[in-house]
Design an enzyme around this catalytic site. Structure first.
Site, short mmCIF file in Angstrom:
data_model
loop_
_atom_site.label_atom_id
_atom_site.label_comp_id
_atom_site.label_asym_id
_atom_site.label_seq_id
_atom_site.Cartn_x
_atom_site.Cartn_y
_atom_site.Cartn_z
CE LYS A 168 -2.05 -1.11 3.88
NZ LYS A 168 -1.38 -2.40 4.13
NE ARG A 204 -4.26 -1.26 10.13
CZ ARG A 204 -3.19 -0.75 9.54
NH1 ARG A 204 -3.13 0.52 9.27
NH2 ARG A 204 -2.19 -1.53 9.24
NE ARG A 226 7.89 -3.06 5.94
CZ ARG A 226 6.57 -2.93 5.99
NH1 ARG A 226 5.96 -2.12 5.16
NH2 ARG A 226 5.86 -3.62 6.86
NE ARG A 229 6.68 -0.94 9.69
CZ ARG A 229 5.57 -0.78 8.98
NH1 ARG A 229 5.61 -0.11 7.85
NH2 ARG A 229 4.43 -1.30 9.37
NE ARG A 247 2.16 -5.06 10.86
CZ ARG A 247 3.23 -4.95 10.07
NH1 ARG A 247 4.38 -5.49 10.42
NH2 ARG A 247 3.14 -4.30 8.93
#
Ligand code: AP5
Length: 256
Positions: A41, A120, A159, A192, A203
């Protein structure tokens, strides 16, 4: 094409102003991006905002920016929010909605917006709908990115981000020019905090139970665009632009 503004209004709140607003687009877009964590996203939001001259409004970015404040600058609500985020849990609706209401100027901005990570939950979607109604800025489209679960996990695991400027990379798919260093500012890249395995599991569960129902919510409002998120970012972006332009043409025909 505008260069990215400094997002000060969104990231700092408290009446802060963006310093480089650039030219306003003739037809500002009001778009929400949906999809599981790690689907891409943020990557697509950056491209879309450059393309549409719009503002990238990410609730995750606001929380990450808050991490750089000193302890006495953090409100109790934001302090608590950072704890939820670290564990991978959703931040409570009231906190997130208050934060967005405080930044309503960004939703009203003449550049338009691409909301990334908000809403969300159904409560957040209903609050956004009510807020946009009060400023007469209805949504133009809600984009839902689809990707098989194993690819989502691979994207999150690989990531790496730059803590200094927030740029995002991937160890296989979007490598920096020099290993471990940010192309833009040269700072070291890190993982992260919420990309650790135990937080990622939480998550993904939160996405399935709280966020996935928004697909039906927006489908019932005739706003949903489904985009296959497989393949390189440029291919996903081409699909996104194609579907968006079809949707906007349909919308203009309905209005005319
Ligand atoms: P947030 O920052 O919104 O995180 P997220 O939704 O979990 O999404 P991510 O940032 O993890 O992924 P993304 O889809 O943007 O993917 P990206 O482009 O980076 O929120 C973080 C936390 O804040 C939440 O868990 C929650 O605690 C809290 N929070 C935020 N908003 C909230 C709200 N409204 N309510 C409650 N709590 C809230 O891409 C991922 C990786 O894949 C990158 O490495 C990238 O380089 C790579 N990649 C991207 N596209 C491609 C591609 N096409 N091919 C190959 N690799 C790709």
């Amino acid at each position: 094409m505008k260069s990215k503004n400094d997002q000060a209004s969104w990231l700092q709140g408290n009446g802060a102003r963006c310093s480089a607003p650039g030219k306003f687009p003739p037809a500002p877009y009001h778009i929400v991006l949906l999809g599981p964590p790690g689907v891409g996203k943020g990557t697509q939001a950056e491209r879309l905002c450059r393309h549409l001259n719009a503002c990238h409004l990410s609730t995750g970015d606001v929380f990450r920016a808050a991490k750089c404040l000193s302890d006495n600058q953090l409100t109790p609500a934001i302090k608590a929010a950072l704890g939820y985020m670290r564990r991978g849990d959703l931040v409570p609706d009231d906190t997130v909605i208050d934060m967005v209401v405080e930044r309503v100027r960004c939703l009203n901005c003449q550049h338009g917006f691409v909301l990334d990570g908000f809403p969300r939950t159904l409560a957040q979607a209903e609050a956004l709908e009510a807020l946009l109604e009060t400023i007469n800025k209805p949504l133009d489209a809600v984009v839902n990115f689809d990707l098989p679960a194993e690819m989502v996990v691979e994207r999150i695991a690989g990531r790496r981000i730059c803590k200094a400027c927030g740029a995002s990379y991937h160890i296989k798919n979007q490598k920096p020019k020099a290993e471990g260093l940010c192309d833009s500012c040269g700072a070291a890249l890190t993982q992260r905090e919420d990309d650790r395995e135990e937080s990622v599991r939480v998550r993904l569960e939160a996405y399935e139970s709280a966020t996935r129902p928004l697909i039906d919510f927006y489908r019932s409002r005739n706003l949903l665009l489904n985009i296959n998120a497989e393949g390189p970012p440029a291919d996903v972006f081409d699909r996104l632009c194609f579907e968006l332009s079809l949707a906007m043409t349909r919308k203009r025909r309905t209005v005319a």
